[in-house]
Design an enzyme around this catalytic site. Structure first.
Site: not given
Ligand SMILES: N[C@H]1[C@H](O)[C@@H](Sc2ccccc2)[C@@H]2OC[C@H]1O2
Length: 329
Positions: A219, A32
């Site tokens: 992102d 991420d």
């Molecule tokens: N940067 C992103 C992050 O990775 C996800 S966390 C996530 C939540 C559920 C399932 C998988 C991942 C969330 O959505 C947008 C932003 O925050």
């Protein structure tokens, strides 16, 4: 050194999961670039939360050391959240190892994570200014490994409905063609952030200056492309039958609708264009489809997620603090 791992899509390319070994234990994590915590499902979760997930068990790692007293708590843009304790362990990705990586052990999670059973945690590739460990924030895997990499970079070559690649330490010429269009990034908010001062709608669409547009972030952990309200409204005004459907949480349109191309400026020198068909994100049934472009709900930042990134080869240059896109090979 360099390392390479697969990035496997979940349904609708909603996220991409990659193999990571922590203290000798294999887990599948969501890389991420929009956050900076490395956290995993752990055996300290109630079994109702960890059912279906692989969990990390620190007691089974001979190299795990607790970071006593440290805690973390994170809230994501989509409303998800997680909290827990912290330790250090060896983390290996594609043969590249950080011996003493801060590893955050979840002992409480929001529902979206619990339901997402292919996902055993997140690996943040943003900047550690937004790492949530208290009382002393810790570095990301990439920040720790950067000095040992042949090049201080990682690349994301996500694919539409197919397995892609994350590469650390090299810009693999076999994965892209033509120039890499770079823009300087401002990492002060913890993101790979850059200006996006114009957009285009339609094939050969004129570039619409958008001096008041919010800056954008790259992102990999966001599924969609989340845009300022006036931009996303301007796009769907060109889609016959499009409407905002509160129950679906965004813009929908007839699956038969003709979708214009859409381009976003990556800094001031390059516009990344998505073909109209790539804007159809999900068939909701009944002839209704959900758009891959949606509103950022006035967050003050535009979020360029997988709907855009999976159509390009993306370079995250930690040395030169720049982000670049190229055409895939
Ligand atoms: N940067 C992103 C992050 O990775 C996800 S966390 C996530 C939540 C559920 C399932 C998988 C991942 C969330 O959505 C947008 C932003 O925050």
């Amino acid at each position: 050194e360099t390392g390479q791992v697969t990035a496997s899509p979940e349904q609708n390319d909603s996220e991409y999961l990659s193999p990571v070994t922590i203290g000798g234990q294999p887990l599948t994590l969501d890389f991420d670039t929009g956050s900076a915590d490395l956290w995993v499902f752990s055996n300290s979760l109630p079994s109702s939360d960890s059912a279906g997930h692989v969990t990390f068990d620190p007691s089974k790692s001979s190299t795990f050391t607790p970071y006593s007293g440290a805690t973390w708590q994170i809230a994501y843009g989509d409303g998800s959240s997680a909290t827990g304790s912290v330790g250090f362990d060896s983390v290996t990705i594609g043969g590249v190892t950080v011996a003493h990586q801060a590893v955050e052990l979840a002992d409480n999670l929001s529902g979206a994570f619990v339901q997402d059973t292919q996902n055993d945690g997140l690996l943040g590739l943003g900047f550690s200014t937004i790492n949530t460990i208290q009382t002393q924030r810790q570095k990301t895997f990439f920040e720790n490994i950067m000095p040992s990499l042949a090049l201080p970079v990682f690349t994301a070559n996500l694919q539409a409905d197919a397995s892609g690649t994350y590469t650390f330490g090299a810009i693999d010429a076999a994965q892209y063609s033509g120039p890499i269009h770079y823009t300087a990034i401002d990492s002060s908010a913890g993101f790979w952030q850059f200006p996006s001062p114009s957009y285009t709608i339609g094939s050969n669409g004129a570039s619409v200056p958008c001096t008041t547009c919010s800056p954008a972030i790259a992102d990999t952990g966001t599924s969609l492309v989340l845009l300022d309200d006036d931009v996303v409204a301007a796009y769907y005004a060109q889609v016959s039958g499009a409407s905002q459907d509160q129950s679906q949480g965004g813009y929908v349109f007839p699956c038969s609708a003709s979708l214009p191309d859409f381009g976003v400026a990556i800094g001031s020198g390059y516009t990344a264009v998505l073909a109209g068909k790539e804007i159809l994100y999900e068939d909701l049934g009944g002839g209704v489809c959900y758009g891959g472009l949606q509103s950022n709900a006035g967050q003050g930042v535009q979020i360029f997620g997988d709907v855009l990134l999976r159509h390009f080869f993306a370079v995250f240059d930690g040395g030169a603090k720049r982000f670049g896109l190229a055409k895939k090979a």
